[in-house]
Design a protein around this motif. Structure first.
Motif, PDB file in Angstrom:
ATOM      1  N   ILE A   1      -3.202 -11.219  46.353  1.00  0.00           N
ATOM      2  CA  ILE A   1      -3.362 -10.092  45.420  1.00  0.00           C
ATOM      3  C   ILE A   1      -4.092 -10.591  44.183  1.00  0.00           C
ATOM      4  O   ILE A   1      -3.606 -11.447  43.458  1.00  0.00           O
ATOM      5  CB  ILE A   1      -1.994  -9.498  45.031  1.00  0.00           C
ATOM      6  N   ARG A   2      -5.280 -10.037  43.950  1.00  0.00           N
ATOM      7  CA  ARG A   2      -6.104 -10.443  42.806  1.00  0.00           C
ATOM      8  C   ARG A   2      -6.391  -9.210  41.960  1.00  0.00           C
ATOM      9  O   ARG A   2      -7.220  -8.396  42.311  1.00  0.00           O
ATOM     10  CB  ARG A   2      -7.409 -11.071  43.283  1.00  0.00           C
ATOM     11  N   GLY A   3      -5.705  -9.105  40.835  1.00  0.00           N
ATOM     12  CA  GLY A   3      -5.885  -7.957  39.956  1.00  0.00           C
ATOM     13  C   GLY A   3      -7.081  -8.110  39.026  1.00  0.00           C
ATOM     14  O   GLY A   3      -7.592  -9.216  38.801  1.00  0.00           O
ATOM     15  N   ALA A   4      -7.521  -6.993  38.481  1.00  0.00           N
ATOM     16  CA  ALA A   4      -8.700  -6.974  37.609  1.00  0.00           C
ATOM     17  C   ALA A   4      -8.487  -7.778  36.329  1.00  0.00           C
ATOM     18  O   ALA A   4      -9.399  -8.469  35.861  1.00  0.00           O
ATOM     19  CB  ALA A   4      -9.065  -5.539  37.275  1.00  0.00           C
ATOM     20  N   HIS A   5      -7.284  -7.688  35.746  1.00  0.00           N
ATOM     21  CA  HIS A   5      -7.023  -8.434  34.509  1.00  0.00           C
ATOM     22  C   HIS A   5      -7.059  -9.940  34.763  1.00  0.00           C
ATOM     23  O   HIS A   5      -7.587 -10.707  33.944  1.00  0.00           O
ATOM     24  CB  HIS A   5      -5.666  -8.051  33.904  1.00  0.00           C
ATOM     25  N   LEU A   6      -6.511 -10.361  35.888  1.00  0.00           N
ATOM     26  CA  LEU A   6      -6.553 -11.791  36.216  1.00  0.00           C
ATOM     27  C   LEU A   6      -7.988 -12.245  36.452  1.00  0.00           C
ATOM     28  O   LEU A   6      -8.399 -13.299  35.963  1.00  0.00           O
ATOM     29  CB  LEU A   6      -5.694 -12.097  37.453  1.00  0.00           C
ATOM     30  N   GLU A   7      -8.752 -11.460  37.183  1.00  0.00           N
ATOM     31  CA  GLU A   7     -10.149 -11.814  37.440  1.00  0.00           C
ATOM     32  C   GLU A   7     -10.921 -11.973  36.122  1.00  0.00           C
ATOM     33  O   GLU A   7     -11.682 -12.929  35.951  1.00  0.00           O
ATOM     34  CB  GLU A   7     -10.829 -10.761  38.326  1.00  0.00           C
TER      35      GLU A   7
END
Length: 106
Positions: A73-79
């Motif tokens: 799971i790769r969220g936009a904020h982490l990216e």
């Protein structure tokens, strides 16, 4: 015959105990190396300014999901945080997982 069974059981128990101890040492070494990498990443990430702190704070939930899902799971904020950190610290040799763990450790 009973004595032979007893000696066989003792030998088997000794072999299993030895294998478990070796497995524990390997696991402990791997966790230690991962922790050391995370500590280095954390110290590099911790020196950022207030705008960076806001960006990293917003990425915490995504970082938790990323770590818990082992990278699935790769969220936009982490990216956004990963791109920012790698751009600001090009010398940083940490994986995405290590950086996510560092964000959580803040």
């Amino acid at each position: 015959m009973s004595r032979l069974h007893l000696l066989s059981a003792a030998a088997l128990l000794l072999a299993v105990t030895s294998a478990s101890a070796t497995s524990f040492v390997v696991t402990t070494d791997a966790v230690g190396r991962a922790t050391a990498g995370t500590s280095d990443a954390t110290s590099d990430v911790s020196s950022d300014d207030d705008d960076d702190n806001k960006l990293l704070l917003e990425a915490r939930d995504d970082a938790a999901s990323f770590v818990a899902s082992e990278g699935a799971i790769r969220g936009a904020h982490l990216e956004a945080a990963l791109v920012h950190l790698r751009g600001k610290h090009p010398q940083l040799a940490a994986s995405d997982l290590q950086l996510a763990q560092a964000i959580l450790a803040r």
